[in-house]
Scaffold this active site. Structure first.
Site, mmCIF file in Angstrom:
data_model
loop_
_atom_site.group_PDB
_atom_site.id
_atom_site.type_symbol
_atom_site.label_atom_id
_atom_site.label_comp_id
_atom_site.label_asym_id
_atom_site.label_seq_id
_atom_site.Cartn_x
_atom_site.Cartn_y
_atom_site.Cartn_z
ATOM 1 N N ASP A 587 0.727 -1.179 -0.027
ATOM 2 C CA ASP A 587 -0.048 -0.108 0.112
ATOM 3 C C ASP A 587 0.969 1.356 -0.223
ATOM 4 O O ASP A 587 1.145 1.585 -0.860
ATOM 5 C CB ASP A 587 -1.243 -0.110 1.174
ATOM 6 C CG ASP A 587 -1.953 -1.038 0.962
ATOM 7 O OD1 ASP A 587 -1.804 -2.181 0.419
ATOM 8 O OD2 ASP A 587 -3.193 -1.082 1.635
ATOM 9 N N GLU A 815 -4.482 -7.088 13.178
ATOM 10 C CA GLU A 815 -4.218 -6.976 11.740
ATOM 11 C C GLU A 815 -2.712 -6.769 11.819
ATOM 12 O O GLU A 815 -1.757 -7.176 11.030
ATOM 13 C CB GLU A 815 -4.962 -5.878 11.163
ATOM 14 C CG GLU A 815 -4.547 -5.714 9.797
ATOM 15 C CD GLU A 815 -5.488 -4.504 9.222
ATOM 16 O OE1 GLU A 815 -5.060 -4.033 7.910
ATOM 17 O OE2 GLU A 815 -5.861 -3.469 10.023
#
Length: 846
Positions: A587, A815
């Site tokens: 990302d 996460e």
């Protein structure tokens, strides 16, 4: 790119060009007549030639225009044209009857589904009437972080026969479990049990309401016929005023094309604890609307005898114009006093030799059998007890893997895709997908690069499931060899994704992490030890692996041999501090500040090196010609070439290369008084130059280590290991942070609205790959072996300790983890690649 039609079309286009009629010059259009024809005749001849040439020219132009439009149309259709090779998935799910029914709805707290394109769906909702706020029932259904549940997740799940889940809500604890049982021609039977206990003694006797519903998946056709409880009861001796208590369902009779006839019955463990039952029978447009439909069917009803009020379903609820319509959504409601238990029994009419109903003691006995077998199998595969882990640590590991397995879903639908040749997004073809998901609450859908990490674990548990998952993903490949990186299939999945993130673009492809899985599954395995079924599956998969490899190698190549760069970075972005590289999977990880085709991305080069290595290995296993893959691997793994393209002698580290400036910031432009403040925009304070992106140190710089390309005696390996342990760079006592503290963009927002993602936090997938590589270098002789061993042991222990500590503290696996405190952050539960902690505990790397 591949595709049989392309060759045919290109050949046709070249023929048109080659046979193009010659347009004569005016001097050539009046040849002298041999018989001395008059000048008038010559003029006429010249005129005819001109007319003929004009028609000929018009014809050529027309053919060229038509050919251009045909070719453009062809290019537009490539993005959503499936690869013409044979499918890898077996023709029907009934070839795996033991995995036909399951908890294949990961986005809901509890639900059952079959592996059919238009399945029967079962699901659970609940709330506490005594606790419900005015106008807000806090109705639980979809896994939602906003519900703030203390914990939920599968405690045990084998992916085939059973699952046991615990959900800890504010005042109650639910245990949802299920068992499947083979028999008949339509996938057999299953039973779901929902047991609810109060969390505090003072709540014993308080009320809880459960809703168990049945509906049909998108465009599913079938029959759902509710059978009311009161119709099937012997009311003798029962006060007729009590009949209001039994307004729910005893069963639902149903039929679909794939399931045939079936019956779903509802059973309560203690009738005396039941306060009220009710039902709803209506229609819904799609499964993502079931909660709304249920809430619209709720009424406040009063018991005539006791004067008690109950929140109750309305029974049959159809708009006037739909009175002849068959219901496709049926709900059974039970409101009872805590503790409360409901059993839902699904029985296929084709199950001819059923001895007893799968409930009560029969259910208990079979569940205990499955749980014992599961625990024994888990220990035989991962050896945690043998390694000395405590019972609590083993339970944590079992739960981590069970959540991953229990998060496997079955989806059906089509993606939205777009290429540079399409003005607007177009639909992909409808297809099924059997896949695990990263997070049941936040990402309950398929992600391509995540799935490779998932299957490093799943393949250790059940290779058959893993092959089935990979087969479904490879069958989503188009004629170009491209697989959409995010799969949002069906209305349930689509409803949870903002429109701007739905469209997938064919110049962007996630890292090919399935090569990690295939490498781990077959590395160092003699062909004699590989089953016939697996060899057959590898052979079926081979043409698609070839197309996938070719797509990466041709679509993402860089400016010189051996170089590659990720596509999809926004070259015109003014609000991003560093244009994102979403397709890389990392990302907002910093790349060259100014995207150009001159970039060389280190991680992508290493991924393709791995792909070449695994392709050569599989070719050897199944007897294919793998010479070109072996040659590609030798070329790409050459340390001299790697150093020439990616080693920065100044910074002494591997790095990306591109048009880059280290001095970039976000500033807000001036605005006129009274006007809204504009968003911050990027300001470049120092002109970029073509150079190594060596002001940054993080996960990308580690990829030659991660993919184990470096020779054991490499000085660059020694430098990497030294840098790895530096606390000012990546090292923390919780794991390796994604970006060093010395990097200009460490913990910087990419826009004023986007917090840092891969700019500091600790991610478990990359940490696992580093630990795996350290383990490799600790086992091969070389000058860096001792250092690799020390780093391996320390990093592994740090990761396990922190993930387990945060699980105990918060109830979840996360996460990512904060690099300063180790605290879990991002979404939860994230029992996708963070579940790799299990392989760290078991020291499973191949």
């Amino acid at each position: 790119m591949t595709g049989g039609n392309k060759k045919l079309h290109v050949a046709g286009a070249s023929d048109v060009k080659k046979n193009k009629p010659k347009v004569l010059k005016s001097s050539d259009q009046s040849p002298h007549s041999k018989n001395g024809a008059s000048s008038k005749s010559n003029v006429a001849t010249t005129k005819n030639h001109k007319i003929g040439s004009l028609y000929s020219g018009v014809g050529v132009v027309t053919i060229s225009i038509v050919s251009w439009f045909v070719y453009q149309g062809y290019l537009e259709t490539r993005v959503n044209s499936p690869l013409t090779e044979n499918k890898v998935v077996f023709p029907t799910s009934h070839d795996f009857p033991e995995r036909y029914w399951g908890s294949f709805r990961p986005g809901v707290y509890f639900g059952m589904k079959s592996r059919d394109t238009h399945s029967l769906l079962a699901g659970l909702m609940w709330f506490m009437p005594d606790i419900a706020a005015a106008g807000n029932l806090n109705l639980r259904h979809l896994c939602d972080q906003g519900d703030n549940l203390e914990q939920y997740g599968w405690r045990e799940h084998d992916g085939r026969n059973f699952g046991v889940q615990v959900i800890i809500d504010k005042f109650i604890q639910l245990e949802t479990s299920f068992i499947t049982k083979l028999g008949g021609n339509h996938g057999g039977d299953w039973t779901a049990r929902i047991h609810v206990e109060p969390r505090m003694k003072e709540l014993v006797g308080q009320q809880v309401t459960l809703f168990f519903y049945l509906t049909l998946d998108d465009n599913g056709k079938g029959l759902l016929q509710p059978i009311r409880m009161i119709d099937n009861m012997d009311m003798t001796g029962i006060d007729t005023n009590q009949s209001a208590k039994f307004l729910g369902l005893s069963a639902v009779h149903g039929h679909t094309e794939r399931l045939g006839d079936f019956r779903v019955s509802f059973h309560h463990s203690d009738q005396n604890s039941i306060v009220h039952t009710a039902f709803l029978s209506t229609t819904v447009a799609s499964p993502n609307l079931v909660k709304d439909a249920l809430q619209s069917g709720l009424r406040l009803m009063e018991d005539k005898r006791t004067k008690e009020r109950h929140i109750s379903l309305a029974g049959v609820l159809f708009p006037k114009e739909d009175t002849l319509k068959q219901p496709n959504f049926v709900v059974h409601q039970v409101t009872g006093k805590l503790p409360l238990q409901l059993e839902v029994v699904y029985e296929s009419n084709s199950f001819a030799e059923r001895e007893t109903m799968l409930r009560g003691e029969t259910y208990d006995t079979l569940l205990q059998k499955y749980r014992k077998e599961f625990r024994n199998q888990f220990e035989s595969k991962f050896h945690l007890q043998k390694k000395g882990f405590s019972d609590e640590e083993q339970d944590f590991a079992v739960s981590a893997m069970s959540n991953l397995i229990g998060g496997i879903g079955y989806f059906y639908g089509s993606s939205k895709v777009q290429s540079v040749h399409n003005k607007e997004p177009v639909p992909y073809w409808n297809a099924p997908l059997y896949t695990a998901v990263p997070s049941r609450s936040f990402f309950p859908r398929g992600f391509l690069w995540d799935e490779g990490f998932h299957n490093l674990i799943i393949s250790q548990w059940d290779r058959e499931i893993s092959f089935d998952i990979m087969a479904h993903w490879f069958d989503l490949m188009n004629v170009e060899g491209w697989i959409p990186r995010e799969q949002i299939l069906g209305s349930e999945a689509r409803a949870r994704v903002p429109d701007e993130f739905v469209v997938q673009r064919n110049n962007q492809g996630n890292p090919p992490t399935f090569f990690l899985v295939l490498d781990a599954m077959f590395k160092n395995r003699p062909v004699r030890d590989i089953s016939t079924l697996e060899l057959e599956q590898l052979n079926d998969m081979w043409p698609r692996l070839v197309s996938w490899y070719n797509w990466f190698n041709t679509s993402l190549h860089g400016p010189e041999p051996g170089s590659y760069y990720w596509r999809g970075r926004d070259t015109a972005s003014v609000r991003e501090l560093n244009p994102k590289s979403l397709s890389s999977g990392l990302d907002d990880y910093p790349r060259a500040s100014h995207p150009t085709p001159d970039e060389r991305h280190l991680d992508l080069r290493c991924w393709i090196t791995l792909a070449a290595k695994v392709m050569a290995s599989i070719a050897d296993i199944i007897g294919r010609d793998g010479r070109k893959y072996h040659e590609a691997f030798v070329f790409l793994s050459d340390n001299k070439l790697l150093n020439a393209q990616h080693w920065s002698p100044t910074a002494k580290r591997y790095a990306d290369f591109g048009l880059h400036s280290s001095n970039v910031t976000l500033r807000r432009p001036k605005s006129n008084p009274g006007q809204p403040k504009p968003d911050k925009i990027r300001v470049v304070l120092e002109e970029p130059t073509l150079r190594y992106v060596d002001d940054t140190f993080g996960y990308v710089n580690l990829f030659p280590l991660i993919i184990e390309i470096l020779q054991p005696d490499s000085p660059q390996l020694g430098q990497l290991l030294l840098d790895l342990r530096s606390p000012n760079l990546l090292w923390t006592k919780y794991g390796l942070r994604s970006l060093s503290k010395t990097s200009p963009l460490y913990n910087k927002r990419n826009t004023e609205h986007d917090p840092p993602y891969w700019r500091g936090p600790i991610w478990i997938n990359v940490n696992y790959l580093v630990v795996r590589a350290l383990h490799h270098y600790s086992t091969v002789e070389g000058p860096h072996q001792t250092r690799a061993t020390l780093l391996y042991n320390e990093l592994r222990e740090n990761l396990i300790a922190n993930i387990f500590r945060e699980y105990k503290r918060t109830g979840y696996i996360w996460e990512q983890y904060n690099d300063a405190s180790g605290a879990g952050q991002g979404c939860r539960p994230f029992t996708g690649w963070s579940t790799l902690v299990l392989l760290l505990m078991s020291e499973t790397y191949a």
